[in-house]
Scaffold this active site. Sequence first.
Site, PDB file in Angstrom:
ATOM      1  N   SER B 204       0.613  -1.313  -0.146  1.00 36.61           N
ATOM      2  CA  SER B 204      -0.076   0.030   0.037  1.00 36.61           C
ATOM      3  C   SER B 204       1.129   1.292   0.123  1.00 36.61           C
ATOM      4  O   SER B 204       1.964   1.454   0.643  1.00 36.61           O
ATOM      5  CB  SER B 204      -0.896  -0.561   1.177  1.00 36.61           C
ATOM      6  OG  SER B 204      -1.669   0.490   1.041  1.00 36.61           O
ATOM      7  N   HIS B 206      -0.030   4.023   1.843  1.00 39.69           N
ATOM      8  CA  HIS B 206      -0.864   5.086   3.046  1.00 39.69           C
ATOM      9  C   HIS B 206       0.820   4.536   3.921  1.00 39.69           C
ATOM     10  O   HIS B 206       0.290   5.622   4.428  1.00 39.69           O
ATOM     11  CB  HIS B 206      -1.660   5.496   3.108  1.00 39.69           C
ATOM     12  CG  HIS B 206      -2.145   3.752   3.745  1.00 39.69           C
ATOM     13  ND1 HIS B 206      -2.595   2.500   3.433  1.00 39.69           N
ATOM     14  CD2 HIS B 206      -1.760   3.297   5.670  1.00 39.69           C
ATOM     15  CE1 HIS B 206      -2.709   2.102   4.558  1.00 39.69           C
ATOM     16  NE2 HIS B 206      -2.590   2.200   5.088  1.00 39.69           N
ATOM     17  N   CYS B 327      -6.882  -0.144  13.255  1.00 37.30           N
ATOM     18  CA  CYS B 327      -8.465  -0.570  12.710  1.00 37.30           C
ATOM     19  C   CYS B 327      -9.373  -0.651  14.288  1.00 37.30           C
ATOM     20  O   CYS B 327     -10.753  -0.451  14.585  1.00 37.30           O
ATOM     21  CB  CYS B 327      -9.030  -1.875  12.049  1.00 37.30           C
ATOM     22  SG  CYS B 327      -8.212  -2.062  11.197  1.00 37.30           S
TER      23      CYS B 327
END
Lengths: 388, 388
Positions: B204, B206, B327
């Site tokens: 990813s 990010h 999360c």
Amino acid sequence: MPNKYIYLDNASVTRMDERVLEVMNPYFFESYAIPTSETGYSMGIEAREALEKSRVKIATALGANENELIFTSGSSESSNMAVKGVAMALINKKGKHIIVSAIEDFPVLNSAKALEKYGFDVTYLEVDEYGIVDPQVLKNSIRDDTILVSIQHANQEIGSLQDIKSIGEICREKGVIFHTDATHTFTKVPLDVSVLPVDLVTISAHTIHGPNGIGALYIKKGTPMMKWLDGGFQEFNKRGGLENIPGAIGFAKAVELVTNEENTKIQDMRDHLIERVLSEIPQTILNGHPLLRTPQNANITFQYVEGESVTLHLDMRGFAVSTGSACFSRSLQASHVILGIGGDPERAHGSLRITLGRFNKMGDVDAIIDALIEVVTNLRKMSPLGKT
Amino acid sequence: MPNKYIYLDNASVTRMDERVLEVMNPYFFESYAIPTSETGYSMGIEAREALEKSRVKIATALGANENELIFTSGSSESSNMAVKGVAMALINKKGKHIIVSAIEDFPVLNSAKALEKYGFDVTYLEVDEYGIVDPQVLKNSIRDDTILVSIQHANQEIGSLQDIKSIGEICREKGVIFHTDATHTFTKVPLDVSVLPVDLVTISAHTIHGPNGIGALYIKKGTPMMKWLDGGFQEFNKRGGLENIPGAIGFAKAVELVTNEENTKIQDMRDHLIERVLSEIPQTILNGHPLLRTPQNANITFQYVEGESVTLHLDMRGFAVSTGSACFSRSLQASHVILGIGGDPERAHGSLRITLGRFNKMGDVDAIIDALIEVVTNLRKMSPLGKT
């Protein structure tokens, strides 16, 4: 790319508006944290508040409650989630029959096809010569085991608008969930879920001068839906994965920037385009309905020429237009939409989609018509397919 | 947000690098078309060339062939696609047994859990006190009907690195597909798929100062994979949907900007942080392995205090740190990772994750340690949980 280049392919993707990037900027460099709860740190609270404000703005434009709108990575994900999410939620409950129109865009069409491999039965509803679904035909196709109807608000290639109200009413009456892909109508053609009987709506930022990689799905409260992207508790526990805050902010700004005046101006240019082309170039066919179509879309078949050749010659003259939907861009297959409205492969291959946006001017439209007259005339002179 | 604010939560999301936005900019405003084939228009060809160049850059950093790397909307989508895509491709073939570690990040963990509803059998592999999977334990868990092993390269909360080489070799020997989530290691800890036996890798942008909303999945040639996102023919017909060109360009630039020197500098700061905290604040526990961990990660339990309170007090002093993985940010559940390494809920709730990035300086680290000493000491004075 020619020095002066006029982009008339706004249905595929639009040029971003500078004002969109401007509001995204602080979320790249200042409030870039993940959204946190009230007990989180302040940068995360700022990010969450910005996310929720964006959600409210976009939901409001659709007549939805903000807790009925979840952000996705774009319209493809939204439509996959809608079609497969409902199917998987009801797989062992009501039945396995799904109805889609035959001219849906690929995310819906190919999601339905993929479900056939898992035992679902799909009806691909025929459309009339204008690309429009007859609500009575839909009504007759609904069975006791029908769980989902997915019919787009407007077509990606020919812009035809469906009678969402009648379709939705039939679905409500029969107790069937109704999804509509509004990628090409959102903010352009009214679609108010507070009055229309619709359960799921796909929308996206890339068609309205917003950023790529962000879209949303309206999910009416109570709609059964398997979680499609598993991860954390984000998006009301309906879609996992790190939120794309700058994307959401940019999407909301893009929605805010669309005005009725702009839509009218675009439609006027489009009407002028269709009128001049049909009257000045012989043997042309307007694909889609003359009136029931999105304000930005023109789709015209130039008989006896290949759309690919026209595209190439227009490109050399500084105009970007499309031969079909975005998804066709790397394929020379005949458009399933033109075939779906009764066209033959020749009509499909001779079709051009010209879609207008914020950054087009009436002068661009006249310029492309002049170029089209020249290009089509020259190509027809050389064409083995027929003559003018 | 305090005026001077130091962000030390780089595992959740990072501040974008200005140089990333700079290279994305032309793809918002100049070459914004969809990628087209050679016979498309020139703006589309430019977009496609830029996309493919980005793909080569990122694939090369992973030791992959460019046609083995597909862009996704982020690591959550990559992991969903890897786990569910393989499972659905093999559902009626080899078997229905999947092995994941018990401390995986939620996209893998919850994708596996979701598959249980469709008849898959999942083994959640225990880890040792440092969060590390014993390859022999994995080997003993593989059955004749095992189709997939998904074990992360490094943990999202405690940074523990797995022995990917041994795990991959066991999978190869047993003919089982191996996916690893490398979200927190890509460009930071070597992972070369040209020499390591790995079939699928989640990465990813990010986590490396790139844009949100873009990630990728390495899919080794020949790996069975159901198409996860249905749509058009994009991404070698492995993932439908409009390509996020600015995102891909930004991702490639982010990869290019990471250097070994920077990684070493980050690791030095991190080592200094751990050393000072453990020696200057009594009753602290380092979570994760002292050496086998990502260079950017520190995760420390401060006994007798709540991590949430520490976070809040640090925030008021201008420091952003996390109590767990991204999360967890909206949940007060005890971290499954700290529980997974044998910690009790108290240890989990007293843990802080501090992750360093490009924009942190050694001075920030000393400043947060000084703040930590003060905050933890004060909180412990008031704590009903125990005393120092």
